[in-house]
Design a protein around this motif. Structure first.
Motif, PDB file in Angstrom:
ATOM      1  N   MET A   1       5.701   2.034   6.117  1.00 34.99           N
ATOM      2  CA  MET A   1       5.338   0.621   6.147  1.00 34.99           C
ATOM      3  C   MET A   1       4.067   0.323   5.352  1.00 34.99           C
ATOM      4  N   SER A   2       3.124   1.244   5.343  1.00 39.33           N
ATOM      5  CA  SER A   2       1.825   0.990   4.724  1.00 39.33           C
ATOM      6  C   SER A   2       1.832   1.175   3.212  1.00 39.33           C
ATOM      7  N   PHE A   3       2.588   2.154   2.727  1.00 43.51           N
ATOM      8  CA  PHE A   3       2.515   2.502   1.316  1.00 43.51           C
ATOM      9  C   PHE A   3       3.602   1.860   0.469  1.00 43.51           C
ATOM     10  N   THR A   4       4.612   1.264   1.087  1.00 43.71           N
ATOM     11  CA  THR A   4       5.595   0.528   0.300  1.00 43.71           C
ATOM     12  C   THR A   4       4.994  -0.810  -0.133  1.00 43.71           C
TER      13      THR A   4
ATOM     14  N   THR B   1      -0.642  -4.764  -0.592  1.00 45.43           N
ATOM     15  CA  THR B   1      -0.803  -3.773  -1.648  1.00 45.43           C
ATOM     16  C   THR B   1      -0.721  -4.409  -3.036  1.00 45.43           C
ATOM     17  N   THR B   2       0.149  -5.406  -3.185  1.00 44.40           N
ATOM     18  CA  THR B   2       0.248  -6.101  -4.469  1.00 44.40           C
ATOM     19  C   THR B   2      -1.066  -6.794  -4.813  1.00 44.40           C
ATOM     20  N   LEU B   3      -1.652  -7.472  -3.836  1.00 50.31           N
ATOM     21  CA  LEU B   3      -2.922  -8.143  -4.073  1.00 50.31           C
ATOM     22  C   LEU B   3      -4.048  -7.147  -4.304  1.00 50.31           C
ATOM     23  N   SER B   4      -4.026  -6.024  -3.610  1.00 42.12           N
ATOM     24  CA  SER B   4      -5.062  -5.012  -3.823  1.00 42.12           C
ATOM     25  C   SER B   4      -5.028  -4.504  -5.258  1.00 42.12           C
TER      26      SER B   4
ATOM     27  N   ALA C   1      -6.089   2.897  16.603  1.00 46.19           N
ATOM     28  CA  ALA C   1      -7.011   3.840  15.971  1.00 46.19           C
ATOM     29  C   ALA C   1      -6.399   4.465  14.718  1.00 46.19           C
ATOM     30  N   VAL C   2      -5.089   4.715  14.764  1.00 47.21           N
ATOM     31  CA  VAL C   2      -4.420   5.416  13.672  1.00 47.21           C
ATOM     32  C   VAL C   2      -3.986   4.473  12.545  1.00 47.21           C
ATOM     33  N   MET C   3      -3.377   3.358  12.893  1.00 48.66           N
ATOM     34  CA  MET C   3      -2.776   2.493  11.885  1.00 48.66           C
ATOM     35  C   MET C   3      -3.770   1.897  10.876  1.00 48.66           C
ATOM     36  N   PRO C   4      -4.963   1.477  11.302  1.00 45.86           N
ATOM     37  CA  PRO C   4      -5.907   0.947  10.313  1.00 45.86           C
ATOM     38  C   PRO C   4      -6.284   1.962   9.234  1.00 45.86           C
ATOM     39  N   VAL C   5      -6.246   3.245   9.582  1.00 49.73           N
ATOM     40  CA  VAL C   5      -6.538   4.277   8.584  1.00 49.73           C
ATOM     41  C   VAL C   5      -5.487   4.245   7.475  1.00 49.73           C
ATOM     42  N   PHE C   6      -4.227   4.087   7.865  1.00 49.49           N
ATOM     43  CA  PHE C   6      -3.155   4.007   6.878  1.00 49.49           C
ATOM     44  C   PHE C   6      -3.275   2.729   6.048  1.00 49.49           C
ATOM     45  N   ALA C   7      -3.573   1.611   6.699  1.00 46.48           N
ATOM     46  CA  ALA C   7      -3.718   0.344   5.985  1.00 46.48           C
ATOM     47  C   ALA C   7      -4.872   0.408   4.994  1.00 46.48           C
ATOM     48  N   LEU C   8      -5.989   0.973   5.419  1.00 40.51           N
ATOM     49  CA  LEU C   8      -7.155   1.096   4.541  1.00 40.51           C
ATOM     50  C   LEU C   8      -6.848   2.020   3.365  1.00 40.51           C
ATOM     51  N   THR C   9      -6.226   3.152   3.650  1.00 39.01           N
ATOM     52  CA  THR C   9      -5.937   4.133   2.603  1.00 39.01           C
ATOM     53  C   THR C   9      -4.954   3.594   1.575  1.00 39.01           C
ATOM     54  N   SER C  10      -3.890   2.948   2.039  1.00 41.36           N
ATOM     55  CA  SER C  10      -2.879   2.448   1.107  1.00 41.36           C
ATOM     56  C   SER C  10      -3.442   1.363   0.198  1.00 41.36           C
TER      57      SER C  10
END
Length: 204
Positions: A16-19, A24-27, A153-162
């Motif tokens: 979900m985070s890296f697709t 992600t498009t805006l980033s 705790a876990v999901m924001p790490v994926f959102a930030l990283t992606s």
């Protein structure tokens, strides 16, 4: 939460985070137009806004809002309208940074707000609330508060990283895009992806 559940959670979060999606498009677009440093506010805003949404969903508020008559339609309308506006602004940006009068400005609070009109983010949060927070192995969970804390705790790490990764790619391309009309066509491609997301949101 068992090891199997936690592993499934990580796989789901990765998918979900890296697709590609609105965030992600805006980033990538912001990284290309303004550089990585100027994009950090939006990158941090994504996990911040999503965590707030996850907390609301885990506490049952998200499902309650979507269950209200017309709420889903209002949410979709706002989300689609916002994406169309972003795509329009992005499609007209052809110069780097402050030199472009049509530059796209998205700061921290705009990034947080975007999460609450992002259908993909809502689907992600509600799926996690139903599949991991309130249930375990198909049965009601005995520790939903603890499970919600783990997810938040876990999901924001994926959102930030992606989003950091996509913004980094955009910023690496920045110098190459500065020549000729490359940036204009890059921005129009990103705008087209936002339009495609808006179309998907209509049918979601």
């Amino acid at each position: 939460m068992s090891t199997e559940e936690f592993t499934a959670l990580l796989v789901f979060a990765t998918a979900m985070s890296f697709t590609p999606g609105p965030n992600t498009t805006l980033s990538a677009a912001l990284g290309a137009n303004f550089g990585l440093r100027r994009t950090l506010g939006f990158i941090v805003a994504v996990p911040t806004g999503w965590t707030l949404m996850m907390l609301a969903s885990g506490l049952g508020l998200g499902a309650l809002v979507l269950a209200l008559p017309g709420a889903n339609l209002v949410l979709k309308t706002l989300g689609v309208a916002y994406l169309l506006w972003l795509a329009w602004k992005l499609a007209g940006a052809g110069q780097l940074g402050e030199a472009d009068p049509n530059r796209l400005r998205i700061g921290f609070w705009q990034g947080v707000t975007l999460q609450f009109v992002n259908i993909k983010a809502w689907m992600f949060a509600l799926a996690l609330a139903a599949g991991w927070v309130t249930s375990a192995g198909g049965l009601p969970a005995s520790n939903p508060g603890q499970r919600l804390a783990i997810v938040c705790a876990v999901m924001p790490v994926f959102a930030l990283t992606s989003n950091l990764m996509y913004a980094l790619v955009g910023s690496v391309l920045r110098q190459w895009l500065a020549h000729g009309r490359r940036l204009l066509w890059f921005n129009r491609t990103m705008a087209t992806l936002l339009l495609a997301t808006a179309v998907w949101m209509v049918g979601a």
